[in-house]
Scaffold this motif. Structure first.
Motif, PDB file in Angstrom:
ATOM      1  N   TYR A 132      81.477  48.534   8.209  1.00  0.00           N
ATOM      2  CA  TYR A 132      81.127  48.986   6.878  1.00  0.00           C
ATOM      3  C   TYR A 132      81.516  48.697   5.613  1.00  0.00           C
ATOM      4  N   LEU A 133      83.107  48.524   5.698  1.00  0.00           N
ATOM      5  CA  LEU A 133      83.597  48.045   4.475  1.00  0.00           C
ATOM      6  C   LEU A 133      83.418  46.636   4.167  1.00  0.00           C
ATOM      7  N   ARG A 134      83.597  45.832   5.266  1.00  0.00           N
ATOM      8  CA  ARG A 134      83.460  44.341   5.115  1.00  0.00           C
ATOM      9  C   ARG A 134      82.099  44.007   4.547  1.00  0.00           C
ATOM     10  N   SER A 135      80.986  44.775   5.014  1.00  0.00           N
ATOM     11  CA  SER A 135      79.361  44.493   4.553  1.00  0.00           C
ATOM     12  C   SER A 135      79.455  45.154   3.209  1.00  0.00           C
ATOM     13  N   ARG A 136      80.388  45.540   2.464  1.00  0.00           N
ATOM     14  CA  ARG A 136      80.566  45.630   1.087  1.00  0.00           C
ATOM     15  C   ARG A 136      81.446  44.764   0.171  1.00  0.00           C
ATOM     16  N   GLY A 137      81.798  43.623   0.983  1.00  0.00           N
ATOM     17  CA  GLY A 137      82.398  42.581   0.322  1.00  0.00           C
ATOM     18  C   GLY A 137      84.144  42.850   0.458  1.00  0.00           C
ATOM     19  N   LEU A 138      84.634  43.581   0.901  1.00  0.00           N
ATOM     20  CA  LEU A 138      86.058  43.652   1.406  1.00  0.00           C
ATOM     21  C   LEU A 138      86.493  42.816   2.536  1.00  0.00           C
ATOM     22  N   ASP A 139      87.502  41.876   2.416  1.00  0.00           N
ATOM     23  CA  ASP A 139      87.884  40.955   3.335  1.00  0.00           C
ATOM     24  C   ASP A 139      88.526  41.992   4.460  1.00  0.00           C
ATOM     25  N   LEU A 140      88.765  41.123   5.768  1.00  0.00           N
ATOM     26  CA  LEU A 140      89.017  41.873   6.783  1.00  0.00           C
ATOM     27  C   LEU A 140      90.628  42.627   6.654  1.00  0.00           C
ATOM     28  N   ARG A 194      91.752  43.618   3.783  1.00  0.00           N
ATOM     29  CA  ARG A 194      91.490  44.660   2.757  1.00  0.00           C
ATOM     30  C   ARG A 194      90.919  45.854   3.467  1.00  0.00           C
ATOM     31  N   LEU A 224      92.833  49.587   3.863  1.00  0.00           N
ATOM     32  CA  LEU A 224      92.063  50.813   3.088  1.00  0.00           C
ATOM     33  C   LEU A 224      91.936  51.947   4.437  1.00  0.00           C
ATOM     34  N   GLU A 270      81.800  39.609   5.116  1.00  0.00           N
ATOM     35  CA  GLU A 270      82.264  39.951   3.598  1.00  0.00           C
ATOM     36  C   GLU A 270      81.723  38.925   2.829  1.00  0.00           C
ATOM     37  N   ALA A 296      78.271  39.377   1.791  1.00  0.00           N
ATOM     38  CA  ALA A 296      78.053  40.515   1.034  1.00  0.00           C
ATOM     39  C   ALA A 296      78.684  39.870  -0.450  1.00  0.00           C
ATOM     40  N   PHE A 333      72.681  51.242   5.267  1.00  0.00           N
ATOM     41  CA  PHE A 333      72.832  51.449   6.993  1.00  0.00           C
ATOM     42  C   PHE A 333      72.007  52.713   7.520  1.00  0.00           C
TER      43      PHE A 333
END
Lengths: 417, 247
Positions: free
Chosen positions: A372-380, A382, A386, B74, B77, B85
């Motif tokens: 979910y976090l990666r799908s928002r552009g945060l790298d692995l 990060r 988080l 990422e 994205a 989702f």
């Protein structure tokens, strides 16, 4: 460290002229009991998962005058805004570097014992308690008189530096008078190549008094660190303990809280962050001796690489301690396949009208949350940090002081990155 | 072309689910994929966004002309792909503000734009919250923590409005929404539409399409697009079901 080597150091200790003769009998008694028991082994129930072989292999010596700093000490990297600091360097009190907030009396160990007419709390629960009594060096006692609210937090900064195998056995007393309040920080730092610290801390929290105790264990990763804490709480008193541990090779924290007066409340939180082969062990006992007390334990660990940890929490509810409200929670996050955690939450309930809960979970980072976090552009990396941050930050809810909290959060973020 | 899916075969755990998908989405277009449970709709969304565990067996996915199959989630994205989702996860302890600011700044950094400071971000997020009719206490809460089904979906659209993707894949965003929440979500989507932005809307029901008007409707059955058409196709499906298409 063999027993004969402890004996050599003990003899050195006894020959020091600056230690008061009056203390010798209690040192001798404790040391002879220590010799009888020896250091714990993995066959001891309370030490099954904590291996002391490093401590046993090394030969530590007691700290000498030359181990104190020759000149100035740069404290800038340990700065916490808005606190007064007492500095202890390799077991030596540094008066010139220290300041104590108004409202607190600072006594030497001996002054304290004399003031108490030699009737004071001590402990013999483990060989390390005995060792501390036998070898206690930099004794420090803090007294907060009744009805005094000490606004500035007081910190003891323990610095352990140098190349030698040194051992230090600090002993601290903190008496918080009735209706008094204070925030007390133990901050352990330094770059010692080899250090054995065995610190004992005795707190008494008077009627309606409040003690916020924060322990930051950030000393070098070659330190063997034993912390022995004993807390006595009177009626309607309040005690919080917040531990942040990212330093030491081996860290063992023993906490014993005695709830002696009705309406007493304690909250104990801890976060252990381990790397490499670090090992952090928390042994907590909360003893509900009287009715209407509340207690909670929230201990979390985040383990990387080949590090390991132990949580052993015991809540005892004595027969007449009705209306006890006790919570106990241990949650652990394993960030590596080689990390290992042993968790053992226990309740011993002898009363019948109580509310007690306990739980323990150990797991990995949640895969769906990570995506979910990666799908928002945060790298692995990060995204992982988080999630770890999110997992752990509630441990700091017990810290009221914003500056102390932000100091610890900063350290936490450094560890994450 | 913004998104081009070419003869895509994909699956999960050795099970082939998508069996030769072809789809082309131009900038500004809204495409809808309709189909029953198990037809492969969500698999398609997950393969586009790069979720681990989904294996592409054959074919390709191009985004702005580049194959993205080897890209991390990422990177997809950051380049402009967003998924709302179907079941947004709850992440206790990770604060919405902290998370969304980090995500937005990661994206700005990627585009060589200046990162927003706390004050600027707060201003921006407050305006987005107002657009989605969401309470400002959102900012202090954990990601989706204690959110109702409707709030979670609104949060997805709020994130879309904040991160400004070029392609938004909305996976069953209408499921679990009451009519008021559905209208707010649809309004958010409609306002966001522009000639440069595209949508792939995955849905079970025609209901959502009363509020957002697709340019194309595709029917997915057993991993294949069996029929494509305009928005009238959705109305036919609502009336006749899927069986007349040979399923």
């Amino acid at each position: 460290m063999s027993l004969s080597h402890f004996q050599t150091e003990f003899d050195k200790m006894m020959n020091r002229d600056y230690f008061l003769d009056a203390v010798h009998p209690m040192r001798k008694e404790a040391f002879s009991k220590f010799l009888n028991s020896g250091l714990p082994t993995n066959k001891w129930e309370d030490w099954r998962f904590t291996n002391l072989s490093k401590l046993k292999q090394k030969k530590y010596r007691i700290s000498e005058t030359q181990d104190a700093p020759a000149g100035d000490v740069d404290l800038s990297s340990f700065e916490i805004d808005g606190v007064d600091t007492v500095v202890i360097y390799n077991g030596h009190y540094q008066e010139a570097l220290s300041s104590v907030p108004s409202g607190i009396q600072l006594l030497s160990g001996i002054e304290y014992l004399e003031r108490k007419n030699w009737e004071f709390e001590t402990a013999e629960r483990s060989p390390f308690d005995l060792l501390n009594t036998a070898f206690m060096d930099c004794g420090m006692s803090f007294i907060v008189d009744p009805n005094i609210n000490v606004e500035t937090p007081v910190r003891i900064l323990f610095i352990s530096n140098g190349e030698d195998n040194i051992m230090a056995n600090p002993r601290m007393y903190l008496d918080v008078g009735d209706s008094a309040a204070v925030t007390f920080i133990e901050h352990h730092v330094g770059n010692a190549a080899s250090f054995f610290q065995n610190a004992s801390f005795f707190a008494s929290v008077g009627v309606n008094a409040s003690l916020d105790h924060i322990r930051i264990q950030s000393n070098s990763t070659s330190t063997q660190n034993m912390a022995n804490l004993d807390v006595q709480q009177e009626t309607d008193s309040r005690y919080t303990f917040t531990q942040f541990a990212d330093g030491s090779e081996l860290g063992r924290t023993n906490v014993y809280v005695h709830l002696n007066g009705k309406g007493a409340n304690c909250e104990l939180n801890g976060l252990a962050l381990s790397n490499g082969k670090q090992h952090f062990d928390n042994h907590i006992i909360i003893d509900h001796k009287v009715p209407h007390c509340t207690s909670s334990q929230l201990f979390k660990s985040v383990l990387r690489e080949k590090s390991s940890g132990v949580f052993n929490g015991r809540t005892i509810v004595q027969k007449n301690a009705q209306k006890t409200d006790a919570k106990q929670s241990n949650k652990n996050l394993l960030l590596s396949k080689d990390a290992l955690m042993n968790s053992n939450p226990q309740l011993e309930i002898l009363a019948d009208d109580v509310r007690c809960t306990h739980g323990s979970t150990t797991g990995e980072l949640d895969f769906d949350s990570l995506f979910y976090l990666r799908s928002r552009g945060l790298d692995l990396a990060r995204a992982k940090s988080l999630l770890v941050r999110g997992f752990a930050t509630e441990c700091f809810d017990t810290i009221q002081d914003k500056k102390i909290k932000s100091f610890i959060m900063q350290r936490f973020d450094n560890w994450l990155n | 072309m913004m998104l081009e899916i070419k003869n895509l075969y994909a699956g999960v755990d050795d099970k082939q689910i998508l069996k030769g998908i072809n789809l082309a989405i131009m900038p500004g277009e809204m495409h809808t994929i309709m189909g029953r449970n198990g037809s492969g709709k969500s698999t398609l969304a997950n393969v586009i966004t790069g979720r681990e565990g989904y294996a592409v067996i054959k074919g390709d996915i191009l985004f702005n002309g580049e194959s993205i199959l080897d890209w991390s989630p990422e990177d997809r994205a950051l380049t402009g792909i967003f998924m709302s989702f179907q079941y947004p996860v709850v992440i206790p302890g990770v604060n919405n503000t902290y998370f969304l600011k980090a995500a937005l700044n990661a994206k700005r950094k990627h585009k060589d734009e200046k990162e927003l400071d706390a004050a600027d971000f707060l201003k921006l997020i407050k305006s987005k919250l107002a657009e989605m009719d969401m309470d400002a206490n959102y900012l202090q809460r954990g990601v989706n923590e204690g959110f109702s089904g409707g709030e979670k979906k609104r949060n997805e659209i709020l994130q879309m409005l904040t991160l400004e993707p070029a392609l938004s894949v909305l996976d069953e965003t209408d499921s679990g929404l009451d009519i008021d929440a559905l209208k707010i979500v649809a309004e958010g989507v409609n306002k966001y539409r522009s000639p440069k932005r595209s949508f792939l809307v995955i849905t079970h029901y025609q209901r959502l399409l009363n509020y957002i008007e697709p340019d194309f409707v595709h029917v997915l059955i057993d991993g294949q697009i069996v029929k494509s058409g305009g928005k009238d196709l959705a109305v036919d499906l609502e009336e006749k079901g899927y069986s007349w298409l040979g399923a």
